[in-house]
Design a protein around this motif. Structure first.
Motif, PDB file in Angstrom:
ATOM      1  N   ARG A  63       3.466  -7.721 -74.528  1.00  0.00           N
ATOM      2  CA  ARG A  63       4.329  -7.469 -73.369  1.00  0.00           C
ATOM      3  C   ARG A  63       5.231  -8.657 -73.125  1.00  0.00           C
ATOM      4  NH1 ARG A  63       3.657  -3.037 -70.575  1.00  0.00           N
ATOM      5  NH2 ARG A  63       1.637  -2.039 -70.627  1.00  0.00           N
ATOM      6  N   ASN A  64       6.472  -8.358 -72.797  1.00  0.00           N
ATOM      7  CA  ASN A  64       7.410  -9.379 -72.364  1.00  0.00           C
ATOM      8  C   ASN A  64       7.018  -9.732 -70.935  1.00  0.00           C
ATOM      9  OD1 ASN A  64       9.568 -10.733 -71.187  1.00  0.00           O
ATOM     10  ND2 ASN A  64      11.081  -9.678 -72.458  1.00  0.00           N
ATOM     11  N   PRO A  65       6.594 -10.980 -70.667  1.00  0.00           N
ATOM     12  CA  PRO A  65       6.133 -11.321 -69.321  1.00  0.00           C
ATOM     13  C   PRO A  65       7.227 -11.240 -68.260  1.00  0.00           C
ATOM     14  CG  PRO A  65       6.207 -13.278 -70.701  1.00  0.00           C
ATOM     15  CD  PRO A  65       6.501 -12.110 -71.588  1.00  0.00           C
ATOM     16  N   ALA A  66       8.469 -11.384 -68.661  1.00  0.00           N
ATOM     17  CA  ALA A  66       9.559 -11.345 -67.684  1.00  0.00           C
ATOM     18  C   ALA A  66       9.873  -9.927 -67.239  1.00  0.00           C
ATOM     19  CB  ALA A  66      10.816 -11.995 -68.271  1.00  0.00           C
ATOM     20  N   THR A  67       9.835  -8.975 -68.176  1.00  0.00           N
ATOM     21  CA  THR A  67      10.237  -7.601 -67.848  1.00  0.00           C
ATOM     22  C   THR A  67       9.077  -6.612 -67.832  1.00  0.00           C
ATOM     23  OG1 THR A  67      10.671  -7.039 -70.160  1.00  0.00           O
ATOM     24  CG2 THR A  67      12.493  -8.004 -68.903  1.00  0.00           C
ATOM     25  N   GLY A  68       7.945  -6.994 -68.456  1.00  0.00           N
ATOM     26  CA  GLY A  68       6.825  -6.071 -68.555  1.00  0.00           C
ATOM     27  C   GLY A  68       6.998  -5.065 -69.682  1.00  0.00           C
ATOM     28  N   GLU A  69       8.100  -5.167 -70.399  1.00  0.00           N
ATOM     29  CA  GLU A  69       8.403  -4.244 -71.493  1.00  0.00           C
ATOM     30  C   GLU A  69       7.449  -4.474 -72.667  1.00  0.00           C
ATOM     31  OE1 GLU A  69      12.142  -3.406 -74.535  1.00  0.00           O
ATOM     32  OE2 GLU A  69      12.260  -5.013 -73.059  1.00  0.00           O
ATOM     33  N   THR A  70       6.975  -3.379 -73.271  1.00  0.00           N
ATOM     34  CA  THR A  70       6.127  -3.476 -74.453  1.00  0.00           C
ATOM     35  C   THR A  70       6.995  -3.807 -75.661  1.00  0.00           C
ATOM     36  OG1 THR A  70       4.577  -1.862 -73.547  1.00  0.00           O
ATOM     37  CG2 THR A  70       4.489  -2.228 -75.913  1.00  0.00           C
ATOM     38  N   ILE A  71       6.543  -4.787 -76.445  1.00  0.00           N
ATOM     39  CA  ILE A  71       7.277  -5.185 -77.644  1.00  0.00           C
ATOM     40  C   ILE A  71       6.342  -5.194 -78.838  1.00  0.00           C
ATOM     41  CG2 ILE A  71       9.003  -6.576 -76.420  1.00  0.00           C
ATOM     42  CD1 ILE A  71       7.366  -9.068 -77.197  1.00  0.00           C
ATOM     43  N   GLN A  72       6.899  -5.074 -80.029  1.00  0.00           N
ATOM     44  CA  GLN A  72       6.121  -5.153 -81.257  1.00  0.00           C
ATOM     45  C   GLN A  72       6.206  -6.581 -81.788  1.00  0.00           C
ATOM     46  OE1 GLN A  72       4.229  -2.257 -80.884  1.00  0.00           O
ATOM     47  NE2 GLN A  72       4.032  -2.786 -83.034  1.00  0.00           N
ATOM     48  N   ILE A  73       5.054  -7.186 -82.035  1.00  0.00           N
ATOM     49  CA  ILE A  73       4.985  -8.524 -82.601  1.00  0.00           C
ATOM     50  C   ILE A  73       4.694  -8.346 -84.088  1.00  0.00           C
ATOM     51  CG2 ILE A  73       3.794 -10.743 -82.539  1.00  0.00           C
ATOM     52  CD1 ILE A  73       3.050 -10.030 -79.591  1.00  0.00           C
ATOM     53  N   PRO A  74       5.566  -8.842 -84.962  1.00  0.00           N
ATOM     54  CA  PRO A  74       5.374  -8.617 -86.395  1.00  0.00           C
ATOM     55  C   PRO A  74       4.211  -9.424 -86.968  1.00  0.00           C
ATOM     56  CG  PRO A  74       7.245 -10.054 -86.027  1.00  0.00           C
ATOM     57  CD  PRO A  74       6.772  -9.597 -84.683  1.00  0.00           C
TER      58      PRO A  74
END
Length: 91
Positions: free
Chosen positions: A61-72
């Motif tokens: 999760r992006n701590p600033a936006t809460g958006e879920t992201i994929q970490i490679p």
């Protein structure tokens, strides 16, 4: 203890110049980094070992936006203390 203090301590114990000790320490870490980069394990039994490890891909999760992201997936260095180093840390 920082690097310059380490160099001074080793130079005092071995009666070598600080310049020679500094070059040796730099060469040691260059060799270790090169070996790990090739996927080899470097081990000094009882003291320390260095190896390459793989981290699998995961979601975060992006701590600033809460958006879920994929970490490679990625590779990292793993350092493990040996039994003599662990005993020294215990005192």
């Amino acid at each position: 203890m920082n690097k310059s203090e380490l160099v001074a301590a080793v130079a005092a114990r071995t009666e070598q110049s600080q310049k020679d000790v500094d070059e040796t320490i730099n060469a040691l870490f260059e060799v270790v980094a090169e070996a790990i980069g090739k996927g080899e394990k470097v081990s000094i039994p009882g003291w320390i070992s260095f190896e390459q490890t793989e981290r699998s891909a995961r979601s975060g999760r992006n701590p600033a936006t809460g958006e879920t992201i994929q970490i490679p997936a990625t590779k990292a260095a793993k350092v493990s203390a040996g039994s003599k180093l662990k005993a020294a840390a215990k005192g």
